[in-house]
Design a protein around this motif. Structure first.
Motif, PDB file in Angstrom:
ATOM      1  N   TRP A  21       0.768  -1.169  -0.023  1.00 57.42           N
ATOM      2  CA  TRP A  21      -0.113   0.038   0.106  1.00 57.42           C
ATOM      3  C   TRP A  21       1.072   1.113  -0.071  1.00 57.42           C
ATOM      4  O   TRP A  21       0.611   2.299  -0.579  1.00 57.42           O
ATOM      5  CB  TRP A  21      -1.000  -0.058   1.112  1.00 57.42           C
ATOM      6  CG  TRP A  21      -0.295   0.050   2.821  1.00 57.42           C
ATOM      7  CD1 TRP A  21       0.209  -1.148   3.252  1.00 57.42           C
ATOM      8  CD2 TRP A  21       0.060   1.160   3.251  1.00 57.42           C
ATOM      9  NE1 TRP A  21       0.968  -0.536   4.371  1.00 57.42           N
ATOM     10  CE2 TRP A  21       0.981   0.859   4.364  1.00 57.42           C
ATOM     11  CE3 TRP A  21      -0.148   2.633   2.898  1.00 57.42           C
ATOM     12  CZ2 TRP A  21       1.387   1.658   5.492  1.00 57.42           C
ATOM     13  CZ3 TRP A  21       0.647   3.612   4.005  1.00 57.42           C
ATOM     14  CH2 TRP A  21       1.161   2.916   5.131  1.00 57.42           C
ATOM     15  N   ALA A  22       1.855   1.223   0.601  1.00 60.99           N
ATOM     16  CA  ALA A  22       2.853   2.468   0.723  1.00 60.99           C
ATOM     17  C   ALA A  22       3.485   2.731  -0.740  1.00 60.99           C
ATOM     18  O   ALA A  22       3.442   3.690  -1.176  1.00 60.99           O
ATOM     19  CB  ALA A  22       4.118   2.078   1.712  1.00 60.99           C
ATOM     20  N   LYS A  23       3.913   1.627  -1.469  1.00 65.35           N
ATOM     21  CA  LYS A  23       4.396   1.827  -2.853  1.00 65.35           C
ATOM     22  C   LYS A  23       3.245   2.326  -3.605  1.00 65.35           C
ATOM     23  O   LYS A  23       3.483   3.045  -4.529  1.00 65.35           O
ATOM     24  CB  LYS A  23       5.029   0.333  -3.432  1.00 65.35           C
ATOM     25  CG  LYS A  23       5.397   0.843  -4.693  1.00 65.35           C
ATOM     26  CD  LYS A  23       6.113  -0.420  -5.143  1.00 65.35           C
ATOM     27  CE  LYS A  23       6.844  -0.188  -6.548  1.00 65.35           C
ATOM     28  NZ  LYS A  23       7.587  -1.347  -7.077  1.00 65.35           N
ATOM     29  N   ALA A  24       2.093   1.703  -3.727  1.00 64.71           N
ATOM     30  CA  ALA A  24       0.754   2.352  -4.181  1.00 64.71           C
ATOM     31  C   ALA A  24       0.680   3.879  -4.045  1.00 64.71           C
ATOM     32  O   ALA A  24       0.326   4.566  -4.937  1.00 64.71           O
ATOM     33  CB  ALA A  24      -0.328   1.500  -3.873  1.00 64.71           C
ATOM     34  N   ILE A  25       0.715   4.169  -2.924  1.00 62.99           N
ATOM     35  CA  ILE A  25       0.542   5.829  -2.603  1.00 62.99           C
ATOM     36  C   ILE A  25       1.645   6.442  -3.040  1.00 62.99           C
ATOM     37  O   ILE A  25       1.310   7.419  -3.680  1.00 62.99           O
ATOM     38  CB  ILE A  25       0.341   5.786  -1.070  1.00 62.99           C
ATOM     39  CG1 ILE A  25      -1.055   5.182  -0.534  1.00 62.99           C
ATOM     40  CG2 ILE A  25       0.456   7.135  -0.605  1.00 62.99           C
ATOM     41  CD1 ILE A  25      -1.069   4.993   0.915  1.00 62.99           C
ATOM     42  N   HIS A  26       2.801   5.942  -2.988  1.00 64.92           N
ATOM     43  CA  HIS A  26       4.026   6.760  -3.453  1.00 64.92           C
ATOM     44  C   HIS A  26       3.765   6.993  -4.949  1.00 64.92           C
ATOM     45  O   HIS A  26       4.088   8.060  -5.425  1.00 64.92           O
ATOM     46  CB  HIS A  26       5.213   5.566  -3.259  1.00 64.92           C
ATOM     47  CG  HIS A  26       6.307   6.224  -3.803  1.00 64.92           C
ATOM     48  ND1 HIS A  26       7.041   7.021  -3.246  1.00 64.92           N
ATOM     49  CD2 HIS A  26       7.047   5.817  -5.053  1.00 64.92           C
ATOM     50  CE1 HIS A  26       8.386   7.564  -4.230  1.00 64.92           C
ATOM     51  NE2 HIS A  26       8.399   6.734  -5.395  1.00 64.92           N
ATOM     52  N   MET A  27       3.500   5.963  -5.755  1.00 64.03           N
ATOM     53  CA  MET A  27       3.173   5.943  -7.033  1.00 64.03           C
ATOM     54  C   MET A  27       2.107   6.802  -7.511  1.00 64.03           C
ATOM     55  O   MET A  27       2.243   7.568  -8.551  1.00 64.03           O
ATOM     56  CB  MET A  27       3.059   4.675  -7.563  1.00 64.03           C
ATOM     57  CG  MET A  27       4.381   3.715  -7.866  1.00 64.03           C
ATOM     58  SD  MET A  27       5.793   4.161  -8.381  1.00 64.03           S
ATOM     59  CE  MET A  27       5.136   4.149 -10.137  1.00 64.03           C
ATOM     60  N   PHE A  28       1.059   6.875  -6.827  1.00 66.12           N
ATOM     61  CA  PHE A  28      -0.134   7.732  -6.882  1.00 66.12           C
ATOM     62  C   PHE A  28       0.157   9.166  -6.952  1.00 66.12           C
ATOM     63  O   PHE A  28      -0.141  10.023  -7.705  1.00 66.12           O
ATOM     64  CB  PHE A  28      -1.215   7.233  -5.981  1.00 66.12           C
ATOM     65  CG  PHE A  28      -2.720   8.170  -6.350  1.00 66.12           C
ATOM     66  CD1 PHE A  28      -3.185   8.057  -7.538  1.00 66.12           C
ATOM     67  CD2 PHE A  28      -2.857   9.239  -5.489  1.00 66.12           C
ATOM     68  CE1 PHE A  28      -4.421   8.693  -7.746  1.00 66.12           C
ATOM     69  CE2 PHE A  28      -3.825   9.989  -5.606  1.00 66.12           C
ATOM     70  CZ  PHE A  28      -4.498   9.963  -6.690  1.00 66.12           C
ATOM     71  N   ARG A  29       0.828   9.531  -5.762  1.00 68.07           N
ATOM     72  CA  ARG A  29       1.238  10.856  -5.544  1.00 68.07           C
ATOM     73  C   ARG A  29       2.191  11.416  -6.715  1.00 68.07           C
ATOM     74  O   ARG A  29       2.401  12.561  -7.015  1.00 68.07           O
ATOM     75  CB  ARG A  29       2.137  10.937  -4.290  1.00 68.07           C
ATOM     76  CG  ARG A  29       0.841  11.014  -3.255  1.00 68.07           C
ATOM     77  CD  ARG A  29       1.826  11.018  -1.736  1.00 68.07           C
ATOM     78  NE  ARG A  29       0.877  11.153  -0.737  1.00 68.07           N
ATOM     79  CZ  ARG A  29       1.067  11.100   0.541  1.00 68.07           C
ATOM     80  NH1 ARG A  29       2.007  11.056   1.153  1.00 68.07           N
ATOM     81  NH2 ARG A  29       0.009  10.969   1.455  1.00 68.07           N
ATOM     82  N   GLY A  30       3.274  10.517  -6.890  1.00 67.66           N
ATOM     83  CA  GLY A  30       4.001  10.813  -8.029  1.00 67.66           C
ATOM     84  C   GLY A  30       3.459  10.886  -9.471  1.00 67.66           C
ATOM     85  O   GLY A  30       3.747  11.961 -10.138  1.00 67.66           O
TER      86      GLY A  30
END
Length: 108
Positions: A21-30
């Motif tokens: 979930w942390a990587k998904a949020i990271h990618m979404f914000r990017g």
């Protein structure tokens, strides 16, 4: 950092190929950030075109396309994302330098 894509590392469950979930949020914000940068370049392209600065307008549109292609290619290789992000940041630097008024000696 995780081994795939440069995002945050996945949880300790050893689930290779799974996205945390942390990587998904990271990618979404990017994604949101780089889409905003693309939108800003398109607004600047229109601004430059209105001032008959055709070269600057075209360069802003090309940078937008490069960022989008790099982001789209990031699913296959991190190098594509890095190239797109680098192009966007380089264009941002050039445009900022161009639009920034020259500092007068009194301001220094």
């Amino acid at each position: 950092m995780g081994s795939s894509g440069g995002g945050p590392a996945a949880g300790g469950d050893g689930g290779e190929g799974r996205t945390s979930w942390a990587k998904a949020i990271h990618m979404f914000r990017g994604m949101v950030g780089y889409l905003a940068l693309c939108a800003a370049f398109l607004v600047l392209a229109r601004h430059f075109a209105a001032q008959n600065r055709r070269g600057w307008a075209i360069a802003s549109r090309i940078a937008t396309a490069g960022i989008l292609v790099g982001f789209a290619g990031s699913s296959t290789t991190v190098l594509a994302f890095t190239a797109g992000a680098g192009l966007g940041l380089l264009r941002l630097t050039v445009v900022t330098t161009r639009l920034m008024p020259a500092a007068s000696p009194a301001q220094q």
